[in-house]
Structures are given as structure tokens and as C-alpha cells.
Design a protein around this motif. Sequence first.
Motif, PDB file in Angstrom:
ATOM      1  N   THR A 226      -6.281   8.244   4.411  1.00 43.15           N
ATOM      2  CA  THR A 226      -5.820   8.386   5.793  1.00 43.15           C
ATOM      3  C   THR A 226      -5.065   9.701   5.960  1.00 43.15           C
ATOM      4  O   THR A 226      -5.261  10.428   6.928  1.00 43.15           O
ATOM      5  CB  THR A 226      -4.893   7.218   6.182  1.00 43.15           C
ATOM      6  OG1 THR A 226      -5.545   6.006   5.861  1.00 43.15           O
ATOM      7  CG2 THR A 226      -4.551   7.258   7.651  1.00 43.15           C
ATOM      8  N   LEU A 227      -4.201   9.988   4.999  1.00 43.83           N
ATOM      9  CA  LEU A 227      -3.418  11.235   5.069  1.00 43.83           C
ATOM     10  C   LEU A 227      -4.326  12.455   5.073  1.00 43.83           C
ATOM     11  O   LEU A 227      -4.052  13.455   5.731  1.00 43.83           O
ATOM     12  CB  LEU A 227      -2.488  11.344   3.867  1.00 43.83           C
ATOM     13  CG  LEU A 227      -1.091  10.773   3.973  1.00 43.83           C
ATOM     14  CD1 LEU A 227      -0.317  11.144   2.725  1.00 43.83           C
ATOM     15  CD2 LEU A 227      -0.375  11.287   5.208  1.00 43.83           C
TER      16      LEU A 227
ATOM     17  N   ILE B  18      13.157   6.642   9.849  1.00 43.38           N
ATOM     18  CA  ILE B  18      13.234   7.070   8.452  1.00 43.38           C
ATOM     19  C   ILE B  18      14.652   6.833   7.958  1.00 43.38           C
ATOM     20  O   ILE B  18      15.609   7.233   8.602  1.00 43.38           O
ATOM     21  CB  ILE B  18      12.861   8.552   8.316  1.00 43.38           C
ATOM     22  CG1 ILE B  18      11.446   8.754   8.862  1.00 43.38           C
ATOM     23  CG2 ILE B  18      12.934   9.000   6.879  1.00 43.38           C
ATOM     24  CD1 ILE B  18      10.964  10.170   8.750  1.00 43.38           C
ATOM     25  N   GLU B  19      14.745   6.169   6.799  1.00 40.92           N
ATOM     26  CA  GLU B  19      16.089   5.822   6.317  1.00 40.92           C
ATOM     27  C   GLU B  19      16.791   7.011   5.683  1.00 40.92           C
ATOM     28  O   GLU B  19      16.139   7.926   5.178  1.00 40.92           O
ATOM     29  CB  GLU B  19      15.963   4.723   5.262  1.00 40.92           C
ATOM     30  CG  GLU B  19      15.512   3.419   5.848  1.00 40.92           C
ATOM     31  CD  GLU B  19      15.141   2.442   4.756  1.00 40.92           C
ATOM     32  OE1 GLU B  19      16.029   2.061   4.001  1.00 40.92           O
ATOM     33  OE2 GLU B  19      13.966   2.086   4.676  1.00 40.92           O
ATOM     34  N   ASP B  20      18.097   6.945   5.677  1.00 42.16           N
ATOM     35  CA  ASP B  20      18.900   7.951   4.967  1.00 42.16           C
ATOM     36  C   ASP B  20      18.446   7.993   3.514  1.00 42.16           C
ATOM     37  O   ASP B  20      18.304   6.949   2.887  1.00 42.16           O
ATOM     38  CB  ASP B  20      20.381   7.536   4.981  1.00 42.16           C
ATOM     39  CG  ASP B  20      21.076   8.021   6.225  1.00 42.16           C
ATOM     40  OD1 ASP B  20      20.392   8.561   7.108  1.00 42.16           O
ATOM     41  OD2 ASP B  20      22.298   7.848   6.315  1.00 42.16           O
TER      42      ASP B  20
ATOM     43  N   GLU C  71       0.817  -1.221   0.000  1.00 44.74           N
ATOM     44  CA  GLU C  71       0.000   0.000   0.000  1.00 44.74           C
ATOM     45  C   GLU C  71       0.848   1.267   0.000  1.00 44.74           C
ATOM     46  O   GLU C  71       0.385   2.342  -0.355  1.00 44.74           O
ATOM     47  CB  GLU C  71      -0.938  -0.016   1.220  1.00 44.74           C
ATOM     48  CG  GLU C  71      -2.070  -1.006   1.031  1.00 44.74           C
ATOM     49  CD  GLU C  71      -2.454  -1.741   2.294  1.00 44.74           C
ATOM     50  OE1 GLU C  71      -1.612  -1.856   3.207  1.00 44.74           O
ATOM     51  OE2 GLU C  71      -3.603  -2.203   2.363  1.00 44.74           O
ATOM     52  N   VAL C  72       2.097   1.129   0.457  1.00 43.03           N
ATOM     53  CA  VAL C  72       3.038   2.242   0.382  1.00 43.03           C
ATOM     54  C   VAL C  72       4.301   1.707  -0.287  1.00 43.03           C
ATOM     55  O   VAL C  72       4.900   0.762   0.194  1.00 43.03           O
ATOM     56  CB  VAL C  72       3.412   2.766   1.784  1.00 43.03           C
ATOM     57  CG1 VAL C  72       4.470   3.860   1.691  1.00 43.03           C
ATOM     58  CG2 VAL C  72       2.186   3.264   2.522  1.00 43.03           C
ATOM     59  N   VAL C  73       4.660   2.278  -1.412  1.00 42.97           N
ATOM     60  CA  VAL C  73       5.935   1.908  -2.043  1.00 42.97           C
ATOM     61  C   VAL C  73       6.794   3.160  -2.031  1.00 42.97           C
ATOM     62  O   VAL C  73       6.514   4.112  -2.747  1.00 42.97           O
ATOM     63  CB  VAL C  73       5.739   1.412  -3.488  1.00 42.97           C
ATOM     64  CG1 VAL C  73       7.037   0.854  -4.032  1.00 42.97           C
ATOM     65  CG2 VAL C  73       4.634   0.378  -3.569  1.00 42.97           C
ATOM     66  N   TYR C  74       7.799   3.169  -1.163  1.00 44.02           N
ATOM     67  CA  TYR C  74       8.626   4.373  -1.078  1.00 44.02           C
ATOM     68  C   TYR C  74      10.003   4.099  -1.656  1.00 44.02           C
ATOM     69  O   TYR C  74      10.414   2.954  -1.810  1.00 44.02           O
ATOM     70  CB  TYR C  74       8.718   4.887   0.355  1.00 44.02           C
ATOM     71  CG  TYR C  74       9.399   3.982   1.345  1.00 44.02           C
ATOM     72  CD1 TYR C  74       8.696   2.999   2.004  1.00 44.02           C
ATOM     73  CD2 TYR C  74      10.763   4.110   1.608  1.00 44.02           C
ATOM     74  CE1 TYR C  74       9.319   2.163   2.915  1.00 44.02           C
ATOM     75  CE2 TYR C  74      11.391   3.290   2.520  1.00 44.02           C
ATOM     76  CZ  TYR C  74      10.666   2.309   3.170  1.00 44.02           C
ATOM     77  OH  TYR C  74      11.295   1.481   4.065  1.00 44.02           O
ATOM     78  N   THR C  75      10.692   5.161  -2.012  1.00 49.84           N
ATOM     79  CA  THR C  75      11.997   4.972  -2.639  1.00 49.84           C
ATOM     80  C   THR C  75      13.087   5.576  -1.757  1.00 49.84           C
ATOM     81  O   THR C  75      12.846   6.514  -1.010  1.00 49.84           O
ATOM     82  CB  THR C  75      12.068   5.668  -4.008  1.00 49.84           C
ATOM     83  OG1 THR C  75      11.978   7.068  -3.795  1.00 49.84           O
ATOM     84  CG2 THR C  75      10.959   5.206  -4.913  1.00 49.84           C
ATOM     85  N   VAL C  76      14.242   4.989  -1.850  1.00 47.14           N
ATOM     86  CA  VAL C  76      15.397   5.468  -1.106  1.00 47.14           C
ATOM     87  C   VAL C  76      16.512   5.718  -2.113  1.00 47.14           C
ATOM     88  O   VAL C  76      16.799   4.882  -2.957  1.00 47.14           O
ATOM     89  CB  VAL C  76      15.834   4.425  -0.060  1.00 47.14           C
ATOM     90  CG1 VAL C  76      17.130   4.832   0.587  1.00 47.14           C
ATOM     91  CG2 VAL C  76      14.745   4.234   0.982  1.00 47.14           C
TER      92      VAL C  76
ATOM     93  N   GLY D 101       7.502  11.775   7.657  1.00 45.41           N
ATOM     94  CA  GLY D 101       7.247  11.278   9.004  1.00 45.41           C
ATOM     95  C   GLY D 101       5.864  10.666   9.102  1.00 45.41           C
ATOM     96  O   GLY D 101       5.688   9.573   9.641  1.00 45.41           O
ATOM     97  N   ALA D 102       4.876  11.357   8.539  1.00 41.78           N
ATOM     98  CA  ALA D 102       3.495  10.874   8.636  1.00 41.78           C
ATOM     99  C   ALA D 102       3.372   9.504   7.980  1.00 41.78           C
ATOM    100  O   ALA D 102       2.710   8.608   8.512  1.00 41.78           O
ATOM    101  CB  ALA D 102       2.556  11.865   7.968  1.00 41.78           C
ATOM    102  N   ILE D 103       4.036   9.320   6.846  1.00 38.37           N
ATOM    103  CA  ILE D 103       3.893   8.060   6.121  1.00 38.37           C
ATOM    104  C   ILE D 103       4.588   6.924   6.859  1.00 38.37           C
ATOM    105  O   ILE D 103       4.095   5.799   6.883  1.00 38.37           O
ATOM    106  CB  ILE D 103       4.373   8.232   4.670  1.00 38.37           C
ATOM    107  CG1 ILE D 103       3.282   9.003   3.914  1.00 38.37           C
ATOM    108  CG2 ILE D 103       4.612   6.894   3.993  1.00 38.37           C
ATOM    109  CD1 ILE D 103       3.735   9.726   2.723  1.00 38.37           C
ATOM    110  N   SER D 104       5.690   7.234   7.502  1.00 40.64           N
ATOM    111  CA  SER D 104       6.345   6.197   8.298  1.00 40.64           C
ATOM    112  C   SER D 104       5.484   5.863   9.524  1.00 40.64           C
ATOM    113  O   SER D 104       5.443   4.734   9.983  1.00 40.64           O
ATOM    114  CB  SER D 104       7.746   6.674   8.677  1.00 40.64           C
ATOM    115  OG  SER D 104       8.114   6.257   9.945  1.00 40.64           O
ATOM    116  N   TRP D 105       4.768   6.855  10.008  1.00 49.20           N
ATOM    117  CA  TRP D 105       3.979   6.708  11.231  1.00 49.20           C
ATOM    118  C   TRP D 105       2.698   5.921  11.019  1.00 49.20           C
ATOM    119  O   TRP D 105       2.250   5.194  11.885  1.00 49.20           O
ATOM    120  CB  TRP D 105       3.660   8.112  11.746  1.00 49.20           C
ATOM    121  CG  TRP D 105       2.934   8.197  13.043  1.00 49.20           C
ATOM    122  CD1 TRP D 105       3.483   8.162  14.291  1.00 49.20           C
ATOM    123  CD2 TRP D 105       1.524   8.360  13.226  1.00 49.20           C
ATOM    124  NE1 TRP D 105       2.499   8.287  15.236  1.00 49.20           N
ATOM    125  CE2 TRP D 105       1.290   8.414  14.608  1.00 49.20           C
ATOM    126  CE3 TRP D 105       0.429   8.458  12.361  1.00 49.20           C
ATOM    127  CZ2 TRP D 105       0.011   8.563  15.147  1.00 49.20           C
ATOM    128  CZ3 TRP D 105      -0.842   8.606  12.896  1.00 49.20           C
ATOM    129  CH2 TRP D 105      -1.027   8.661  14.282  1.00 49.20           C
TER     130      TRP D 105
END
Length: 318
Positions: free
Chosen positions: A170-171, A153-155, A118-123, A183-187
Motif C-alpha cells: 500500500t505504501l 500520532i502519539e508522543d 499488520e502494523v506493529v509500531y513502537t512508542v 503520518g502515512a502509516i497512521s492514515w
Amino acid sequence: MNVHSGMISLVIPAFNEEENLPTLVHRLMVVMDQYDSYEILIVDDGSSDETRFVLRQLSHQYPVIRYLSFSRNFGHQMALRAGYDNARGEAVICLDADLQHPPELIPALIDKWHEGYEVVYTVRQPDPTLSLYKRTTSRYFYKLLRTVSNLNIEDGAADFRLLDRKVVNTLKEFKENDLFLRGAISWIGYRQCRILYEPAARYAGRSKYSFRKMLKLAAMGITSFSTRPLYLSVLLGFGMSLFALLFGAEALFEYFFTNATVSGWTTLVVLSVLIGGVQFIMIGIIGVYLGKTFVEVKGRPAYIISDTSEIEESVTIW
Ligand code: UDP
Ligand code: MG
């Protein structure tokens, strides 16, 4: 069979990006051609160049393009938020306007979504071509953020991510003005998945993130998700009391058992300066949180939209 077949929204914050937008839009359209239904929603964050004009033209030319224009510069985070609030897709992907977030990675994000994330984030992969300045500021920012908040939260976590409709909804429930999205998305949790990417160089123009804006983001990230800095004053208070106790014992000892009591002037001056300084810092920290409370209590709108492709459409109908 895919569980998801709905529309995909691409959200792009743009602040003075007139040179980048046409190229960006074309590269996005090439990548998105394989999907049935998509929209490109560009949020003009109060640009002072021709961005708004370029957007008007692009949205006339291609019906998949929509835009919103802020009445002034509200900042990157607010632009993203307006994007989330106004996107219509079943999945919403945010990416920068300067092509540093490669559009060619989008299908990989969508594949992960199809797998059920549901959340695909990039680093960001450590990038040697990125300036030393950007690398160091970003590294210390994340380090500090992890230390003072409880967020993991990752570097190099970027605002280049895909969110499922559920997460976007939700957001939208978050009522706070000063929302630090990373922060909100990690939370908020949900099933999250991470993808590594290699950032490209900025296509045209200069970075729109000044040092001041970075500091503001850092302060917002820290104070939005943690009240730990407030405990610092309690800790320091205890530390100083302990010190005072020992020092007092020593002073008494000197008073009763020696005759060198006048020689304490330097110590007194040093101590009063030290305590004064620490108190100012603590009052400052409390002031920052009080200020945030003040802003939130007023409940002003987080951003103001002055112009959109939608309004324009209704104008042409009339
Ligand atoms: N941006 C924005 N408002 C601002 C600053 C930046 O909408 O006040 C946008 C900008 O147009 C870009 C993205 O945020 O699409 C990232 O900004 P930039 O590339 O300047 O930051 P950097 O990559 O240098 O950190
Ligand atoms: Mg950039």
C-alpha cells in the motif's frame, strides 16, 4: 500453526554510521538466528564516511546483508522509503543504525505480527537520559502536528516498526515525493498494535538529525497531511474584518459627534503594519503549499540509487 512463515526484512537507514554498522549487524544476527529466513537491507543515505566500504565488506561476508547507496543525502524518510520499496520480506521491520532501537525487541514485534497485526509500531517511553532539548522539540512537534493535521500520532512515535507485506505494498502506491511515513502509516489504517520501548543511548557517533533536518521534518509532516494552515488566513480575514467594522463605527462616531478626528495617526500606523504583517504570513503559507505542488507536479524520482549489493553481484558473475 503460524499463518506467517515468510521471510523477514530488516531495513536500516544509515547516514555516516561506519562505527555502528558492524556491531549492529552482529547484534541483529544473534536475535534473528531463531528465524528461518531473513535479510538485512541497509540503505546508505549518501554517507561521506566509510559507510559504503563497510557495507560492501559486510555484504560479501554475510549473504543475508544487502545494501543500497544513494547518490547523495536524501534524508532519513527517503532512506526508509527506499527500504520499503526494495525489501523482499513478508514483514518489514525498520530500525535506526545507532542501536537506539534495541534489536532485542524485534521478537516482540514479530510475535504481534504472528497474532495477526499488520502494523506493529513502537512508542518511546519517556526517557530521562534523553537530552531536554530532544524531549522538548519532539513533544512540541507531535503536539503541533496533532493540532493542525487530523492525524492521531502519539508522543514519541518512532520509525521503529513492523509492517506486513500488504501494508508495504500500500505504501508503495503513494506517489507523492514528500512522504511523511509516520503520518502515512497512521492514515492508512489496518490492524495496528503498539509496543512501548525504552530507547538505548546512541552507540557511537553523533546524532545525524540536525535542527534544520528536524524543522524540515516538522514542516513536511504538517503540510503533507493537512491543508488547515490555509484556512487560517480565512479565519484571520474574518477576524480582521470584524475588527475593522467595529473600528470604522467608532471612527464615524468620533467624526460626527466629537472633534478629535486628527488624533488617529498612531492607530492608522499600527493597523497598517499589523495588516501588512498578517498578509505576509498568509502569502507565505500559500507559497509553501504552492511550492509543494510545484515539486510534486515535476514528478521527479524521490531518491536515486547509485550503488547496490545486487549490481555488484551481477558484476562478479560476469
Ligand atoms: N539518518 C539518515 N539520513 C539522514 C539523517 C539520519 O539515514 O539524513 C539515519 C541515521 O543514520 C540513523 C537514523 O536515521 O540510523 C536516525 O538518525 P539519528 O540517530 O541521527 O537521529 P536521532 O536518534 O538523534 O533522532
Ligand atoms: Mg538516533
